[in-house]
Write a protein that holds these residues in place. Sequence first.
Motif, PDB file in Angstrom:
ATOM      1  N   VAL A 100      58.732 -77.210   8.771  1.00  0.00           N
ATOM      2  CA  VAL A 100      58.286 -76.097   9.541  1.00  0.00           C
ATOM      3  C   VAL A 100      57.564 -74.909   8.830  1.00  0.00           C
ATOM      4  O   VAL A 100      57.940 -74.199   8.323  1.00  0.00           O
ATOM      5  N   TYR A 101      56.120 -74.667   9.138  1.00  0.00           N
ATOM      6  CA  TYR A 101      55.393 -73.920   8.559  1.00  0.00           C
ATOM      7  C   TYR A 101      55.312 -72.394   9.316  1.00  0.00           C
ATOM      8  O   TYR A 101      54.941 -72.674  10.452  1.00  0.00           O
ATOM      9  N   PRO A 102      55.495 -71.547   8.622  1.00  0.00           N
ATOM     10  CA  PRO A 102      55.440 -70.211   9.162  1.00  0.00           C
ATOM     11  C   PRO A 102      54.176 -69.983   9.478  1.00  0.00           C
ATOM     12  O   PRO A 102      53.367 -69.965   8.848  1.00  0.00           O
ATOM     13  N   GLU A 103      53.710 -68.978  10.488  1.00  0.00           N
ATOM     14  CA  GLU A 103      52.493 -68.044  10.439  1.00  0.00           C
ATOM     15  C   GLU A 103      51.326 -68.926  10.387  1.00  0.00           C
ATOM     16  O   GLU A 103      50.452 -68.907   9.636  1.00  0.00           O
ATOM     17  N   SER A 104      51.082 -70.004  11.192  1.00  0.00           N
ATOM     18  CA  SER A 104      49.991 -71.077  10.934  1.00  0.00           C
ATOM     19  C   SER A 104      48.901 -70.612  12.017  1.00  0.00           C
ATOM     20  O   SER A 104      49.142 -70.669  13.020  1.00  0.00           O
ATOM     21  N   ALA A 110      41.337 -75.834  25.153  1.00  0.00           N
ATOM     22  CA  ALA A 110      40.211 -77.037  25.068  1.00  0.00           C
ATOM     23  C   ALA A 110      39.004 -76.610  24.143  1.00  0.00           C
ATOM     24  O   ALA A 110      38.682 -75.391  24.243  1.00  0.00           O
ATOM     25  N   TYR A 111      38.322 -77.862  23.440  1.00  0.00           N
ATOM     26  CA  TYR A 111      37.309 -77.407  22.790  1.00  0.00           C
ATOM     27  C   TYR A 111      37.801 -76.775  21.653  1.00  0.00           C
ATOM     28  O   TYR A 111      36.606 -76.132  20.869  1.00  0.00           O
ATOM     29  N   ARG A 112      39.023 -76.482  21.299  1.00  0.00           N
ATOM     30  CA  ARG A 112      39.396 -75.565  20.052  1.00  0.00           C
ATOM     31  C   ARG A 112      38.405 -74.081  20.226  1.00  0.00           C
ATOM     32  O   ARG A 112      38.392 -73.496  19.064  1.00  0.00           O
ATOM     33  N   LYS A 113      38.427 -73.536  21.446  1.00  0.00           N
ATOM     34  CA  LYS A 113      38.088 -72.338  21.503  1.00  0.00           C
ATOM     35  C   LYS A 113      38.890 -71.084  21.507  1.00  0.00           C
ATOM     36  O   LYS A 113      38.489 -70.099  21.293  1.00  0.00           O
ATOM     37  N   GLY A 114      40.227 -71.447  21.435  1.00  0.00           N
ATOM     38  CA  GLY A 114      41.408 -70.546  21.224  1.00  0.00           C
ATOM     39  C   GLY A 114      41.713 -70.590  19.667  1.00  0.00           C
ATOM     40  O   GLY A 114      41.419 -71.194  18.920  1.00  0.00           O
ATOM     41  N   ARG A 115      42.288 -69.274  19.280  1.00  0.00           N
ATOM     42  CA  ARG A 115      43.089 -69.127  17.902  1.00  0.00           C
ATOM     43  C   ARG A 115      44.184 -68.434  17.967  1.00  0.00           C
ATOM     44  O   ARG A 115      44.274 -67.414  18.484  1.00  0.00           O
ATOM     45  N   ALA A 116      45.377 -69.488  17.857  1.00  0.00           N
ATOM     46  CA  ALA A 116      46.679 -69.001  17.881  1.00  0.00           C
ATOM     47  C   ALA A 116      47.262 -68.721  16.709  1.00  0.00           C
ATOM     48  O   ALA A 116      47.301 -69.698  15.625  1.00  0.00           O
ATOM     49  N   ARG A 117      48.287 -67.972  16.463  1.00  0.00           N
ATOM     50  CA  ARG A 117      49.154 -67.966  15.454  1.00  0.00           C
ATOM     51  C   ARG A 117      50.561 -68.210  15.529  1.00  0.00           C
ATOM     52  O   ARG A 117      51.262 -67.709  16.343  1.00  0.00           O
ATOM     53  N   THR A 118      50.944 -69.566  15.143  1.00  0.00           N
ATOM     54  CA  THR A 118      52.134 -70.043  15.888  1.00  0.00           C
ATOM     55  C   THR A 118      53.206 -69.243  15.151  1.00  0.00           C
ATOM     56  O   THR A 118      53.113 -69.055  13.787  1.00  0.00           O
ATOM     57  N   ASP A 119      54.461 -69.138  15.505  1.00  0.00           N
ATOM     58  CA  ASP A 119      55.702 -68.575  14.692  1.00  0.00           C
ATOM     59  C   ASP A 119      55.964 -69.830  13.818  1.00  0.00           C
ATOM     60  O   ASP A 119      56.590 -69.547  12.761  1.00  0.00           O
ATOM     61  N   GLY A 120      55.824 -71.198  14.264  1.00  0.00           N
ATOM     62  CA  GLY A 120      55.940 -72.094  13.617  1.00  0.00           C
ATOM     63  C   GLY A 120      55.296 -73.344  13.994  1.00  0.00           C
ATOM     64  O   GLY A 120      54.821 -73.545  14.957  1.00  0.00           O
ATOM     65  N   ALA A 121      54.894 -74.276  12.932  1.00  0.00           N
ATOM     66  CA  ALA A 121      54.238 -75.346  13.409  1.00  0.00           C
ATOM     67  C   ALA A 121      54.881 -76.549  12.475  1.00  0.00           C
ATOM     68  O   ALA A 121      54.975 -76.625  11.279  1.00  0.00           O
ATOM     69  N   LEU A 122      55.450 -77.572  13.249  1.00  0.00           N
ATOM     70  CA  LEU A 122      56.246 -78.645  12.617  1.00  0.00           C
ATOM     71  C   LEU A 122      55.097 -79.602  12.351  1.00  0.00           C
ATOM     72  O   LEU A 122      54.476 -80.360  13.069  1.00  0.00           O
ATOM     73  N   ALA A 123      55.088 -80.126  11.117  1.00  0.00           N
ATOM     74  CA  ALA A 123      54.301 -81.131  10.366  1.00  0.00           C
ATOM     75  C   ALA A 123      54.560 -81.681   9.245  1.00  0.00           C
ATOM     76  O   ALA A 123      55.671 -81.408   8.597  1.00  0.00           O
ATOM     77  N   PRO A 124      53.974 -82.915   8.914  1.00  0.00           N
ATOM     78  CA  PRO A 124      54.273 -83.678   7.634  1.00  0.00           C
ATOM     79  C   PRO A 124      54.059 -82.611   6.254  1.00  0.00           C
ATOM     80  O   PRO A 124      53.173 -81.869   6.536  1.00  0.00           O
ATOM     81  N   LYS A 125      55.110 -82.698   5.455  1.00  0.00           N
ATOM     82  CA  LYS A 125      54.965 -82.264   4.092  1.00  0.00           C
ATOM     83  C   LYS A 125      53.464 -82.188   3.649  1.00  0.00           C
ATOM     84  O   LYS A 125      52.953 -83.215   3.555  1.00  0.00           O
ATOM     85  N   GLY A 126      52.893 -81.174   3.233  1.00  0.00           N
ATOM     86  CA  GLY A 126      51.510 -81.095   2.845  1.00  0.00           C
ATOM     87  C   GLY A 126      50.481 -80.930   3.619  1.00  0.00           C
ATOM     88  O   GLY A 126      49.218 -81.032   3.210  1.00  0.00           O
TER      89      GLY A 126
END
Length: 226
Positions: A100-104, A110-126
């Motif tokens: 769980v990566y903080p502050e991602s 849609a079309y990647r037009k937004g920019r969000a800072r997630t409190d956490g992002a769950l993703a594979p290591k690395g």
Amino acid sequence: MTPDTAERPQMSVEDFEELVGKAPRELRNRLEFLGGRLCIRHGPLDVEEFEELAEAAPETVRLEYINGKVVVKAMPDGNHGEIFVWLQEQCMQHRPDLRVYPESGVKAEAYRKGRARTDGALAPKGHFKGRTEWSAADGILMAVEITSHDRDTDQRDRIDKPVGYAGADIPVYLLIDRDHNTIVVFSEPKDGRYQQSDSYTWGATVPLPAPVSVTLDTEELKDYAD
């Protein structure tokens, strides 16, 4: 709410002045501070202008670009941090292959037009190795938001973020809602909307659907009720 958890303004006047001082010269005259809010004069910024502003912002100012608007995200408090650590531990127990990566910073909507800072992002290591500040959402299994006691959390976390993360096809959005002591699990993104939304009270067992495939024991969250 107690005085410690009372609704807070977006930012302080000192933070605003520091932001103006560090902003690109062509943007400085477009920034205003009204009623505790950051406002943009002469029409909204485009996403490239936002990225310039966000890059120049001081560490105490966390900017997002949601639904075409610049938004200031509240700084986390102690309970916010403890909840994040709780979630990290829960996910690691079930899925040691994930982090769980903080502050991602994520390209959302849609079309990647937004920019969000997630409190956490769950993703594979690395997953975020070598990536820029604003990463494509591809490969993120779950976005996480933990509400803060600021005036914009309702619109931002409960309304705009589900649309933004679904639009980026993030499979699961986990909303840990400190105002209502609930966890909301959004899943099955399709056509810019999550088709499924399930709400649980703190203390319940919360199943997170595939591809996350984790079951959360939320009893500890009761210790962080404000």
